[in-house]
Write an enzyme that holds these catalytic residues in place. Structure first.
Site, PDB file in Angstrom:
ATOM      1  N   GLU A 121       9.694 -30.321 -95.485  1.00 27.67           N
ATOM      2  CA  GLU A 121       9.180 -29.965 -96.799  1.00 27.67           C
ATOM      3  C   GLU A 121       9.905 -28.743 -97.355  1.00 27.67           C
ATOM      4  OE1 GLU A 121       4.679 -31.657 -96.742  1.00 27.67           O
ATOM      5  OE2 GLU A 121       4.981 -29.773 -95.694  1.00 27.67           O
ATOM      6  N   CYS A 145       2.938 -20.759 -82.715  1.00 30.43           N
ATOM      7  CA  CYS A 145       2.036 -19.702 -83.177  1.00 30.43           C
ATOM      8  C   CYS A 145       0.676 -20.353 -83.436  1.00 30.43           C
ATOM      9  CB  CYS A 145       2.578 -19.053 -84.439  1.00 30.43           C
ATOM     10  SG  CYS A 145       4.199 -18.290 -84.157  1.00 30.43           S
TER      11      CYS A 145
HETATM   12 FE1  SF4 Z   1       5.008 -21.393 -87.547  1.00 32.52          FE
HETATM   13 FE2  SF4 Z   1       5.444 -19.569 -85.636  1.00 32.52          FE
HETATM   14 FE3  SF4 Z   1       7.190 -21.534 -86.051  1.00 32.52          FE
HETATM   15 FE4  SF4 Z   1       6.966 -19.550 -87.865  1.00 32.52          FE
HETATM   16  S1  SF4 Z   1       7.665 -19.349 -85.722  1.00 32.52           S
HETATM   17  S2  SF4 Z   1       7.080 -21.783 -88.294  1.00 32.52           S
HETATM   18  S3  SF4 Z   1       4.756 -19.176 -87.769  1.00 32.52           S
HETATM   19  S4  SF4 Z   1       5.083 -21.788 -85.331  1.00 32.52           S
END
Ligand code: SF4
Ligand code: SAH
Length: 384
Positions: A121, A145
């Site tokens: 996206e 995360c």
């Molecule tokens: Fe999401 Fe963490 Fe990946 Fe950034 S680093 S896109 S916050 S999972």
């Protein structure tokens, strides 16, 4: 399931990958190639004299990244035999636009589908006197995360330079902004804050941003580009040295114990190491620290005071991001009063602390909500 993308490819040891198709027509794409590569492509075709190759490559570059040509027939400054030879072996077609949505607040979101069926996206966020395109660098994200929807996608791969660059072209196409205008553009800024961790795909995002910054192409100044990282410490210095774009760092917690949980990459490079890399970053403009406001988790006055202590001596601003919910998310957003109290402490210490207005929430286009619709549907089917 394919193995996750190598989280930290070794710099400089890999040759540039061969151009690959972007669209379903199967021909390799010129989108994403720089001037040197275009010169090589033209040279190899052997339809113009060798001494002309550099000039023809500059013209082709102009058609691709300044005029936004979608086919070879319209490239009127190129000799016909060259146009024909290019058309026989190459493509300038955009990836398929699987869906295009516009939110009530004018935010636009495109779901792009690449030749292998993978999707990402791209989001355009208009503001009064400017507009930022939020681009993706990976399909999904290898990091997990705990508050981010993208981090729950099981399939991950890096995007190539062409796939990242195509996002910029698709937005210019849709906004009707070719040829590249100097004044009055809608799309003025780039934020590398979409799906994926850009510094795990450094070479490809660097290649795309160099094309974006090229004055003879897309002409978006480095002052108008911001790259967000969750803290890939060894790449931060490289990014500062080579690209000199603005840096945003997803901090989100002020103690390692909590940050280990929210941003698992912290177990590899902790807060102290991350802030040291920020201190070394070329100080052309303040570093933005992103801080997602999670109710009862990281939003106390004590957290705000510790944040101020950590930032001492840094040229910084703190962007407070109200948590954007997604189905099944294990958090809630802090109350407005709590966010205001937190911001007041940070501001009293002399740091700007704007609260980011969520944009495009109704089309799931806000920070951390990106996860492709087909992925969502696939999971819903599995859950059913
Ligand atoms: Fe999401 Fe963490 Fe990946 Fe950034 S680093 S896109 S916050 S999972
Ligand atoms: N991977 C990079 C860039 C993409 S994420 C990074 O993590 O920095 C862009 C920003 O959105 C990051 O600061 C990220 O932590 C934040 N974010 C992720 N999920 C969110 C959510 N559900 N609500 C609010 N912000 C979120």
């Amino acid at each position: 399931m394919p193995a996750p993308a190598d989280p930290l490819p070794v710099a400089g040891t890999t040759a540039a990958p061969a151009p690959k198709p972007l669209a379903a027509d199967g021909r390799p794409s010129l989108i994403g190639l720089d001037l040197a590569s275009l010169t090589e492509v033209i040279g190899a075709l052997q339809v113009v004299p060798e001494r002309q190759a550099a000039l023809r490559a500059r013209q082709l570059f102009h058609w691709l990244y300044h005029r936004g040509a979608c086919d070879f027939a319209s490239m009127s400054t190129l000799p016909k035999p060259l146009r024909q030879a290019l058309d026989d072996g190459w493509s300038v077609a955009r990836p398929d636009i699987a869906t295009a949505q516009t939110a009530a607040d004018g935010t636009r979101k495109w779901l792009l589908r690449f030749a292998d069926g993978q999707e990402v996206e791209t989001v355009f966020i208009p503001e009064d006197d400017r507009g930022a395109l939020c681009i993706s660098t990976q399909v999904g994200c290898t990091l997990t995360c705990s508050f981010c929807h993208t981090g729950t996608m099981p399939l991950v791969r890096n995007l190539g330079v062409g796939e990242i660059t195509a996002q910029l072209l698709v937005a210019r196409d849709a906004l009707g902004e070719w040829p590249t205008a100097k004044e009055g553009r809608l799309f003025t800024n780039i934020v590398v804050m979409g799906m994926g961790e850009p510094l795990f795909n450094y070479d490809n995002i660097a290649g795309a941003l160099r094309l974006a910054m090229d004055e003879t192409g897309l002409a978006i100044s480095r002052r108008r580009i911001t790259l967000s990282t969750s803290g890939v410490v060894p790449r931060i210095a490289q990014c500062g040295r080579e690209l000199e774009v603005g840096l945003a760092v997803s901090l989100h917690a002020v103690r390692d114990e909590l940050r280990d949980e929210l941003v698992p990459l912290n177990r590899k490079w902790n807060i102290a190491e991350l802030l040291e890399a920020c201190r070394q970053y070329p100080a052309r403009r303040p570093i933005t620290f992103e801080y997602v406001m999670l109710h009862g988790v990281n939003d106390s006055d004590a957290d705000a005071r510790e944040l101020v202590r950590l930032l001492a001596g840094l040229s910084a601003k703190v962007n407070l991001i109200p948590f954007n919910p997604w189905p099944g998310a294990p958090y809630a957003c802090s109350s407005n009063n709590r966010i205001r109290a937190f911001a007041a402490i940070v501001e009293a210490a002399g740091y700007a602390s704007p609260v980011r207005t969520p944009r495009g929430r109704d089309i799931l286009a806000a920070c951390g909500q990106l996860k492709t619709a087909s992925e969502r549907q696939r999971r819903q089917r599995v859950a059913a």
